[in-house]
Write a protein that holds these residues in place. Structure first.
Motif, PDB file in Angstrom:
ATOM      1  N   ASN A   1      -1.177   6.610   2.278  1.00  0.00           N
ATOM      2  CA  ASN A   1      -2.454   7.071   2.795  1.00  0.00           C
ATOM      3  C   ASN A   1      -3.365   5.879   3.435  1.00  0.00           C
ATOM      4  O   ASN A   1      -4.655   5.948   3.420  1.00  0.00           O
ATOM      5  N   SER A   2      -2.431   4.663   3.550  1.00  0.00           N
ATOM      6  CA  SER A   2      -3.406   3.477   4.006  1.00  0.00           C
ATOM      7  C   SER A   2      -3.038   2.810   5.310  1.00  0.00           C
ATOM      8  O   SER A   2      -1.837   2.860   5.459  1.00  0.00           O
ATOM      9  N   MET A   3      -3.949   2.486   6.126  1.00  0.00           N
ATOM     10  CA  MET A   3      -3.724   1.709   7.313  1.00  0.00           C
ATOM     11  C   MET A   3      -3.059   0.401   7.066  1.00  0.00           C
ATOM     12  O   MET A   3      -2.621  -0.282   7.888  1.00  0.00           O
ATOM     13  N   GLY A   4      -3.152   0.096   5.922  1.00  0.00           N
ATOM     14  CA  GLY A   4      -2.687  -1.198   5.403  1.00  0.00           C
ATOM     15  C   GLY A   4      -1.202  -1.090   5.010  1.00  0.00           C
ATOM     16  O   GLY A   4      -0.449  -2.154   4.974  1.00  0.00           O
ATOM     17  N   SER A   5      -0.326  -0.049   5.478  1.00  0.00           N
ATOM     18  CA  SER A   5       1.375   0.079   5.299  1.00  0.00           C
ATOM     19  C   SER A   5       1.636  -0.101   6.687  1.00  0.00           C
ATOM     20  O   SER A   5       1.166   0.094   7.513  1.00  0.00           O
TER      21      SER A   5
ATOM     22  N   HIS B   1       0.726  -1.245   0.064  1.00  0.00           N
ATOM     23  CA  HIS B   1      -0.157  -0.331   0.004  1.00  0.00           C
ATOM     24  C   HIS B   1       0.780   1.146  -0.038  1.00  0.00           C
ATOM     25  O   HIS B   1       0.561   2.286  -0.685  1.00  0.00           O
ATOM     26  N   ALA B   2       2.062   1.397   0.552  1.00  0.00           N
ATOM     27  CA  ALA B   2       2.913   2.353   0.685  1.00  0.00           C
ATOM     28  C   ALA B   2       3.465   2.785  -0.622  1.00  0.00           C
ATOM     29  O   ALA B   2       3.634   3.803  -0.916  1.00  0.00           O
ATOM     30  N   MET B   3       3.363   1.668  -1.387  1.00  0.00           N
ATOM     31  CA  MET B   3       3.814   1.881  -2.908  1.00  0.00           C
ATOM     32  C   MET B   3       2.479   2.121  -3.859  1.00  0.00           C
ATOM     33  O   MET B   3       2.728   2.089  -4.958  1.00  0.00           O
ATOM     34  N   GLY B   4       1.569   2.420  -3.181  1.00  0.00           N
ATOM     35  CA  GLY B   4       0.511   2.959  -4.044  1.00  0.00           C
ATOM     36  C   GLY B   4      -0.738   1.670  -4.390  1.00  0.00           C
ATOM     37  O   GLY B   4      -1.614   2.042  -4.863  1.00  0.00           O
ATOM     38  N   GLN B   5      -0.438   0.487  -3.973  1.00  0.00           N
ATOM     39  CA  GLN B   5      -1.435  -0.468  -4.439  1.00  0.00           C
ATOM     40  C   GLN B   5      -2.531  -0.398  -3.467  1.00  0.00           C
ATOM     41  O   GLN B   5      -2.524   0.337  -2.300  1.00  0.00           O
ATOM     42  N   GLN B   6      -3.871  -0.497  -4.151  1.00  0.00           N
ATOM     43  CA  GLN B   6      -5.052  -0.186  -3.477  1.00  0.00           C
ATOM     44  C   GLN B   6      -5.687  -1.240  -2.547  1.00  0.00           C
ATOM     45  O   GLN B   6      -5.663  -2.445  -3.205  1.00  0.00           O
ATOM     46  N   PRO B   7      -6.352  -1.026  -1.489  1.00  0.00           N
ATOM     47  CA  PRO B   7      -6.715  -2.223  -0.850  1.00  0.00           C
ATOM     48  C   PRO B   7      -8.046  -2.690  -1.523  1.00  0.00           C
ATOM     49  O   PRO B   7      -8.755  -1.881  -2.323  1.00  0.00           O
ATOM     50  N   ILE B   8      -8.338  -3.771  -0.981  1.00  0.00           N
ATOM     51  CA  ILE B   8      -9.693  -4.406  -1.655  1.00  0.00           C
ATOM     52  C   ILE B   8     -10.912  -3.661  -1.087  1.00  0.00           C
ATOM     53  O   ILE B   8     -10.935  -3.869   0.145  1.00  0.00           O
ATOM     54  N   THR B   9     -11.638  -3.114  -1.778  1.00  0.00           N
ATOM     55  CA  THR B   9     -12.894  -2.362  -1.452  1.00  0.00           C
ATOM     56  C   THR B   9     -13.685  -3.252  -0.253  1.00  0.00           C
ATOM     57  O   THR B   9     -14.104  -2.961   0.776  1.00  0.00           O
ATOM     58  N   PHE B  10     -14.010  -4.497  -0.683  1.00  0.00           N
ATOM     59  CA  PHE B  10     -14.867  -5.287   0.351  1.00  0.00           C
ATOM     60  C   PHE B  10     -14.416  -5.455   1.595  1.00  0.00           C
ATOM     61  O   PHE B  10     -14.940  -5.280   2.650  1.00  0.00           O
ATOM     62  N   PHE B  11     -13.093  -5.785   1.616  1.00  0.00           N
ATOM     63  CA  PHE B  11     -12.356  -5.949   2.987  1.00  0.00           C
ATOM     64  C   PHE B  11     -12.303  -4.701   3.642  1.00  0.00           C
ATOM     65  O   PHE B  11     -12.857  -4.733   4.934  1.00  0.00           O
ATOM     66  N   ARG B  12     -12.342  -3.420   3.155  1.00  0.00           N
ATOM     67  CA  ARG B  12     -12.300  -2.262   3.879  1.00  0.00           C
ATOM     68  C   ARG B  12     -13.894  -1.846   4.285  1.00  0.00           C
ATOM     69  O   ARG B  12     -13.947  -1.145   5.605  1.00  0.00           O
TER      70      ARG B  12
END
Lengths: 456, 456
Positions: B78-82, A32-43
């Protein structure tokens, strides 16, 4: 690519301008720090679990709501703020067990053998602690691959255990060779008491994916030598190379028949941090433990109870990973689309990394079959080796520091993971977004040529 | 209260009917599991951080949104996943430092001395590990109070350190007596190398709140004996008794002047799990470390880096605890109302528990000045002691098991925390909702009288 050093990076303490516009971090598997987006459903489910008032919000899909309710119903007082059992929430362990069964083509999985952990690291350290704590005249030895993920060496050092190195075969795409395992073990038996064999598959830092045959060989070896198998399988969805497939140690073990499946002790580790999720910050994970003696299990439970419980949001996230939206559910299509996009982008970047690095004279890169890293070998001229040695640095550390200073690219020297004497490597993640990865690879190329000219 | 055993609880394995309708758990400080409600503002911000799409939802208050943005801006991508830095998110450590300064009347706090942890337990275990890992001819000793919170004894056993017991003075409301500290230390110096002194204030399991004078005495003692002070201050908001006040070790240390504030090594621990938050499941916490040698600090940072980072949702929650809504912000009134309601209910329940228990002949309960527990002494008749001993049980374990079997009330025997030879206690939380707590106290009363009759 044109650098604009005038609006670039300055040195933290001296304030000196650097000859690059930004630091590109390719040193850590932090998606995520490198810009990968979280899975919407999980969040969505995590938001619902955090603030259940949202359950009446009509913008959230029904399957997210039903998952959230199921998780909350398993929490004391229906709150993620309650402690869970030390071993983890019961319903989550059941979901993990069903996931493992599906993954392994029906091989049975008992939720009692599942332990939720604070990331995979916590599980690995706990198991090492359990295996090492026995006393005797000789220290406990644990076999780890070289190159290795430094968690292992650090944990073993902390526990006062002996690190038994076995070398992966770089010439054969970082494969694992039983002859080498046997050599390492035989030598180690002279001065320690080897009890466990750790495998990382798909490999970190080396990115290989083990063949089924190799896994069978390893299991036979562990059975013959009575070693506890620790299978670090956190990259189980990160397989990119054609012809490669992830085989879990558990599945192979059970398919080898009761001679093995009823005797070989195995711990397998998984995590929310890697694969398509990349949710490192939540510190979710689980381990499955097979064939462990009941008395040892009792000790494990005692050990785990000291830290009370793994973080409940991480447990909730682990639950979603093993129980994602199903066909027919409202979130299914979006979930599949997001997962596929992330995994196929990673596959492209794996290919790109290998291709570009192999065009550079003096860099040789095995195929990135899986995981998130390339670990190319690099030539370092004698003059540079001497200069590094003079200032007390490993030559590849010297190389990586120079690269950081001159290009802003942050890599990890191979010496941090271990490597064959006289060889040099760096580990580079394939996580930066494709456009940034291209810039990065070009800069590495330029730097390597310049460095080799400068010190030739 | 009338039991209706026919629709009651059945035994897990035998299916036998039990003579009670429900199990009331008063054995663990798990507030939400006992029905305490989370603070709305905290959960709103956590939902926003989990699923930032909600930032455009007009039903969320602006201060919750701005807190969420601040937290997310400090996260990679900008993610708590990092992953966060091992020591914790920088902005959260800054907020903790400002909180500590406000709490301690302006005594300065350096964010560099703040370490975010996976609950307070993680911090305590890490510090013990650091203090114990030194080698020498004698084992490291660590002083802990008796009664104690079992995390300490378990961690010391695991580390192979010597547990040095000092007894709290039950007759003086579980106060800490320097003569007793000195006795314990002098005896211990004969066979180990004492390095640290652990204090829990407000006390667990004993519920006392230390006076300022006592804290000064302890600090002088630690300075004189060159002991590292570990102050477990997770109940710092849980002070109920009139005339009692929480004094942080840090504040008192600094007010004693440079002779102490520049020399005495101190670690203070806090958590999201207790006080009015009760957010145990998130495993949030921090420690502040004062006067630690730079080389030791470097070792600490190394130790922490192995576990990568504390869970980011727990860090976010810790941030909200130390930076709650301020006067003038939209969530302020609701926050204050919720916090006050929880704390005043706890204060009422502390009083109620003490009062009812002290009406029972053979139960003697000190005032529950703070924390979440009463730890009354109980009489156990000789006949019961004999019966317990015959089956290899501690007498108060025997008592608590009988109570559970007959009333469904789950308490923890004093022997689990340590107590003076020949005395017996139980620990009971004050967390059940008031109506349930009344039922519980009546049942305890009835049981105690019946038990003493039966065995007299």
């Amino acid at each position: 690519m044109k650098n604009e050093p005038w609006d670039g990076v300055t040195h933290e303490t001296t304030g000196m301008k650097k000859p690059f516009a930004e630091v590109i971090k390719a040193n850590i598997g932090d998606a995520h720090a490198m810009g990968q987006q979280p899975i919407t459903f999980f969040r969505q489910v995590l938001a619902l679990c955090s603030y259940p008032e949202l359950l009446s919000d009509s913008t959230f899909p029904d399957d997210a709501k039903s998952r959230a309710c199921r998780i909350l119903n398993s929490c004391g007082g229906n709150s993620m703020g309650s402690y869970s059992p030390s071993q983890g929430i019961g319903s989550v362990r059941q979901d993990v067990a069903r996931y493992v069964e599906r993954r392994d083509g029906g091989v049975p999985c008992d939720p009692d053998n599942i332990y939720l952990t604070t990331g995979a690291s916590d599980g690995i350290v706990t198991m090492l602690k359990l295996l090492v704590c026995g006393e005797g005249t000789m220290r406990t030895g644990v076999m780890i691959s070289i190159p290795q993920y430094p968690l292992y060496s650090a944990a073993l050092a902390e526990l006062g255990a002996v690190q038994i190195n076995y070398y992966l075969n770089e010439e054969k795409c970082w494969s694992l060779d039983i002859t080498e395992l046997q050599r390492a073990l035989d030598e180690a038996r002279l001065y320690c008491n080897p009890r466990a064999l750790c495998i990382i598959n798909p490999g970190n830092p080396t990115g290989q994916v083990q063949s089924r045959e190799c896994i069978e060989d390893v299991i036979r070896f562990a059975a013959k030598e009575r070693l506890f198998l620790m299978a670090d399988e956190v990259y189980q969805d990160n397989v990119y190379a054609e012809g490669c497939q992830f085989h879990s140690f558990k599945k192979v073990l059970f398919e080898m028949g009761p001679e093995y499946s009823e005797t070989v002790e195995l711990a397998s580790f998984h995590s929310t941090s890697k694969c398509y999720m990349g949710e490192c910050g939540f510190r979710g994970g689980y381990m499955e433990i097979i064939n462990m003696d009941d008395d040892v299990k009792a000790q494990l439970n005692k050990l785990l109870s000291v830290r009370l419980c793994p973080p409940v949001p991480g447990q909730a996230l682990m639950d979603l990973v093993v129980n994602p939206p199903q066909p027919g559910e409202p979130s299914y299509e979006r979930f599949i689309k997001e997962r596929t996009a992330t995994l196929s982008t990673l596959a492209e970047k794996a290919k790109l990394t290998e291709q570009v690095l192999n065009t550079v004279q003096g860099i040789s890169c095995n195929p990135v079959q899986g995981a998130m890293y390339s670990f190319p070998s690099i030539t370092i001229p004698e003059k540079a080796i001497k200069e590094a040695t003079d200032i007390g640095q490993e030559p590849d550390m010297f190389y990586c520091m120079k690269m950081l200073e001159e290009t802003g690219i942050c890599l990890v020297p191979g010496s941090g993971f271990g490597q064959k004497e006289g060889t040099y490597h760096f580990r580079m993640t394939i996580l930066p977004p494709t456009d940034k990865l291209k810039v990065l690879l070009n800069k590495v190329q330029e730097f390597h040529l310049k460095f080799n000219q400068q010190y030739s």
